[in-house]
Design an enzyme around this catalytic site. Structure first.
Site, PDB file in Angstrom:
ATOM      1  N   ASP A 122     -11.852  -9.280   5.602  1.00 24.70           N
ATOM      2  CA  ASP A 122     -13.132  -9.480   4.911  1.00 24.70           C
ATOM      3  C   ASP A 122     -13.664 -10.887   5.186  1.00 24.70           C
ATOM      4  O   ASP A 122     -14.862 -11.085   5.402  1.00 24.70           O
ATOM      5  CB  ASP A 122     -12.977  -9.312   3.390  1.00 24.70           C
ATOM      6  CG  ASP A 122     -13.330  -7.902   2.921  1.00 24.70           C
ATOM      7  OD1 ASP A 122     -13.072  -6.954   3.687  1.00 24.70           O
ATOM      8  OD2 ASP A 122     -13.867  -7.756   1.806  1.00 24.70           O
ATOM      9  N   LYS A 142       4.188 -14.711   4.983  1.00 27.05           N
ATOM     10  CA  LYS A 142       4.527 -15.629   3.875  1.00 27.05           C
ATOM     11  C   LYS A 142       6.045 -15.741   3.858  1.00 27.05           C
ATOM     12  O   LYS A 142       6.720 -15.440   2.867  1.00 27.05           O
ATOM     13  CB  LYS A 142       3.965 -15.052   2.560  1.00 27.05           C
ATOM     14  CG  LYS A 142       4.082 -15.965   1.360  1.00 27.05           C
ATOM     15  CD  LYS A 142       3.063 -17.093   1.364  1.00 27.05           C
ATOM     16  CE  LYS A 142       3.317 -18.030   0.191  1.00 27.05           C
ATOM     17  NZ  LYS A 142       2.516 -19.276   0.298  1.00 27.05           N
ATOM     18  N   ASP A 155      -1.658 -18.549   3.357  1.00 33.01           N
ATOM     19  CA  ASP A 155      -2.549 -19.506   2.663  1.00 33.01           C
ATOM     20  C   ASP A 155      -3.156 -20.490   3.662  1.00 33.01           C
ATOM     21  O   ASP A 155      -4.360 -20.744   3.649  1.00 33.01           O
ATOM     22  CB  ASP A 155      -1.827 -20.231   1.514  1.00 33.01           C
ATOM     23  CG  ASP A 155      -0.449 -20.758   1.889  1.00 33.01           C
ATOM     24  OD1 ASP A 155       0.031 -20.450   2.996  1.00 33.01           O
ATOM     25  OD2 ASP A 155       0.144 -21.493   1.073  1.00 33.01           O
ATOM     26  N   ASP A 194      -5.960  -6.993   4.726  1.00 31.21           N
ATOM     27  CA  ASP A 194      -7.111  -6.586   3.931  1.00 31.21           C
ATOM     28  C   ASP A 194      -7.972  -7.809   3.608  1.00 31.21           C
ATOM     29  O   ASP A 194      -9.189  -7.798   3.769  1.00 31.21           O
ATOM     30  CB  ASP A 194      -6.611  -5.924   2.635  1.00 31.21           C
ATOM     31  CG  ASP A 194      -7.757  -5.495   1.734  1.00 31.21           C
ATOM     32  OD1 ASP A 194      -8.738  -4.937   2.254  1.00 31.21           O
ATOM     33  OD2 ASP A 194      -7.669  -5.718   0.514  1.00 31.21           O
ATOM     34  N   TYR A 210       0.806  -1.221   0.000  1.00 33.67           N
ATOM     35  CA  TYR A 210       0.000   0.000   0.000  1.00 33.67           C
ATOM     36  C   TYR A 210       0.842   1.275   0.000  1.00 33.67           C
ATOM     37  O   TYR A 210       0.308   2.367   0.101  1.00 33.67           O
ATOM     38  CB  TYR A 210      -0.951   0.003   1.197  1.00 33.67           C
ATOM     39  CG  TYR A 210      -2.153  -0.911   1.006  1.00 33.67           C
ATOM     40  CD1 TYR A 210      -1.996  -2.290   1.027  1.00 33.67           C
ATOM     41  CD2 TYR A 210      -3.422  -0.387   0.813  1.00 33.67           C
ATOM     42  CE1 TYR A 210      -3.078  -3.130   0.856  1.00 33.67           C
ATOM     43  CE2 TYR A 210      -4.524  -1.226   0.648  1.00 33.67           C
ATOM     44  CZ  TYR A 210      -4.345  -2.594   0.671  1.00 33.67           C
ATOM     45  OH  TYR A 210      -5.425  -3.420   0.507  1.00 33.67           O
TER      46      TYR A 210
HETATM   47  C1  IPM Z   1     -10.388  -1.754   3.188  1.00 38.71           C
HETATM   48  C2  IPM Z   1     -10.618  -1.516   1.721  1.00 38.71           C
HETATM   49  C3  IPM Z   1      -9.511  -0.632   1.170  1.00 38.71           C
HETATM   50  C4  IPM Z   1      -8.193  -1.369   1.414  1.00 38.71           C
HETATM   51  C5  IPM Z   1      -9.720  -0.285  -0.315  1.00 38.71           C
HETATM   52  C6  IPM Z   1     -11.013   0.470  -0.525  1.00 38.71           C
HETATM   53  C7  IPM Z   1      -8.583   0.462  -0.921  1.00 38.71           C
HETATM   54  O1  IPM Z   1     -10.722  -2.710   1.045  1.00 38.71           O
HETATM   55  O2  IPM Z   1     -10.438  -0.786   3.960  1.00 38.71           O
HETATM   56  O3  IPM Z   1     -10.166  -2.900   3.563  1.00 38.71           O
HETATM   57  O4  IPM Z   1      -7.753  -2.173   0.586  1.00 38.71           O
HETATM   58  O5  IPM Z   1      -7.599  -1.143   2.448  1.00 38.71           O
HETATM   59 MG    MG Z   2     -10.682  -4.412   2.290  1.00 33.93          MG
END
Ligand code: IPM
Ligand code: MG
Length: 354
Positions: A244, A184, A216, A240, A138
């Site tokens: 999710d 990793k 993984d 990230d 990032y």
């Molecule tokens: C998050 C989102 C962001 C990230 C995107 C929108 C750039 O997915 O906050 O997890 O990758 O950090």
């Molecule tokens: Mg995200």
């Protein structure tokens, strides 16, 4: 206690969920010593269309002068990917918000909404992801050509040390027995450095167990035995992805909350979900991700775990009476975004009054 809170409503369902977060803050100010002043700091896709920038200078100035930022969601389907979203990066990098704290706690009342079979849920899910939030892929160093493209994955010792230290301190505060590091290191140099520092620092926390897992394998263990994890610390990209996965395990992406934090400085609190253009304007988005982000705001920016706990209990109680459509239950009323916010606000009110 006067606090200035910058507000970025954003795009899509962002404004709808942020309104419910503000509702909770207003209840707190009504029944405690807190006094909040809200200052708009528009950002995102709609703003980009109007002003040609996704984060106007004036908005960023407002944010910098505030105590914290409550952020909705940004992104529009008719804009190329990233045009709106890069505002989030500007804020994270610009304020050096190196911690991304992302809890994934499955409320008992939502067990049936978890996509896992009961035998895999086991004793329950209560994980906090501590994601490095300013380095790694990032950093946005690289190039995009016609025939090739590159991104630099870059970590510094200081960058690794500060996030790993935060994770251990967090685990200590929560009485967690174990900190898991996800990397990793069988391939990446950055992970080799990360792992070395993780082991060095674990020496300062002899009461806390540690383990390393490759990314993984971790994605598999997260659905196979989520109950074995407590604090999980990892780099930016891996964090990230696994956060999710974690948010879906707790019943709905709409339940996922987060804090982008630099301890002691202006920090940003936002739900994990995006702007959800498909449901925007319908008043059906789940506001709990935002409300639980307000909870993290109290814990991490205002040092008030008491109010954080009350918000948590108010959410849990409300979930037994009504739900938004993403987590609906046959036996309970299906509520709109506003009704869900009202229900939680009322529960909180009676707690703070007591
Ligand atoms: C998050 C989102 C962001 C990230 C995107 C929108 C750039 O997915 O906050 O997890 O990758 O950090
Ligand atoms: Mg995200």
């Amino acid at each position: 206690m006067k606090k200035i809170i910058a507000i970025t409503r954003g795009d899509g369902c962002g404004p709808e969920v942020v309104n419910e977060g503000i509702k909770i803050l207003k209840i707190v100010s009504e029944f405690t010593d807190y006094d909040f002043e809200f200052k708009d700091a528009p950002a995102g896709g709609e703003v980009w269309k109007q002003y040609g920038t996704n984060l106007p200078e004036k908005s960023f100035e407002t944010i910098k002068k505030s105590d914290t930022l409550l952020f909705g969601a940004i992104g529009l389907p008719d804009l190329p990917p990233g045009v709106a979203e890069s505002a989030i990066m500007k804020i994270r990098q610009g304020l050096d918000l190196y911690v991304n704290l992302r809890p994934a706690k499955l409320y008992d009342v939502l067990r049936e909404k978890c996509p896992l079979k009961s035998e895999f849920i086991g004793s329950g899910i209560d994980i906090t992801f501590v994601r490095e939030n300013t380095e790694g892929l990032y950093k946005n160093v690289g190039s995009l050509g016609e025939d090739s493209a590159e991104n630099l994955m870059f970590y510094t010792r200081d960058g690794c040390e500060r996030i790993i230290k935060f994770a251990f301190e967090f685990a200590k505060k929560r009485n967690h027995k174990i900190v898991t590091s996800v990397d990793k290191a069988n391939l990446l140099n950055t992970s080799k450095l990360w792992r070395k520092i993780f082991h060095e620092m674990s020496g300062n926390y002899s009461n806390i167990e540690t383990e390393d897992i490759y990314i993984d394998a971790f994605t598999q263990w997260l659905i196979r035995a989520p109950h074995r994890f407590q604090t999980v610390v990892t780099g930016n990209m891996f964090g990230d992805i696994i956060s999710d996965e974690g948010a879906f395990l707790i019943g709905s992406l709409g339940m996922g909350s987060s804090g982008n934090i630099h301890p002691g400085k202006v920090s940003m609190y936002e739900p994990i979900h995006g702007s959800a253009p498909d449901i925007a304007g319908k008043g059906i988005a789940n506001p709990i991700g935002t409300i639980l982000s307000v909870k993290i705001m109290f814990e991490e920016s205002f040092n008030s775990s008491e109010i954080g706990n009350e918000i948590d209990h108010a959410v849990e109680e409300a979930l037994q009476e009504g739900r938004t459509v993403d987590i609906k239950s046959k036996s309970l009323e299906t509520l709109s975004t506003m009704e869900m916010g009202d229900l939680i606000a009322n529960k909180l009110k009676s707690k703070l009054k007591a």
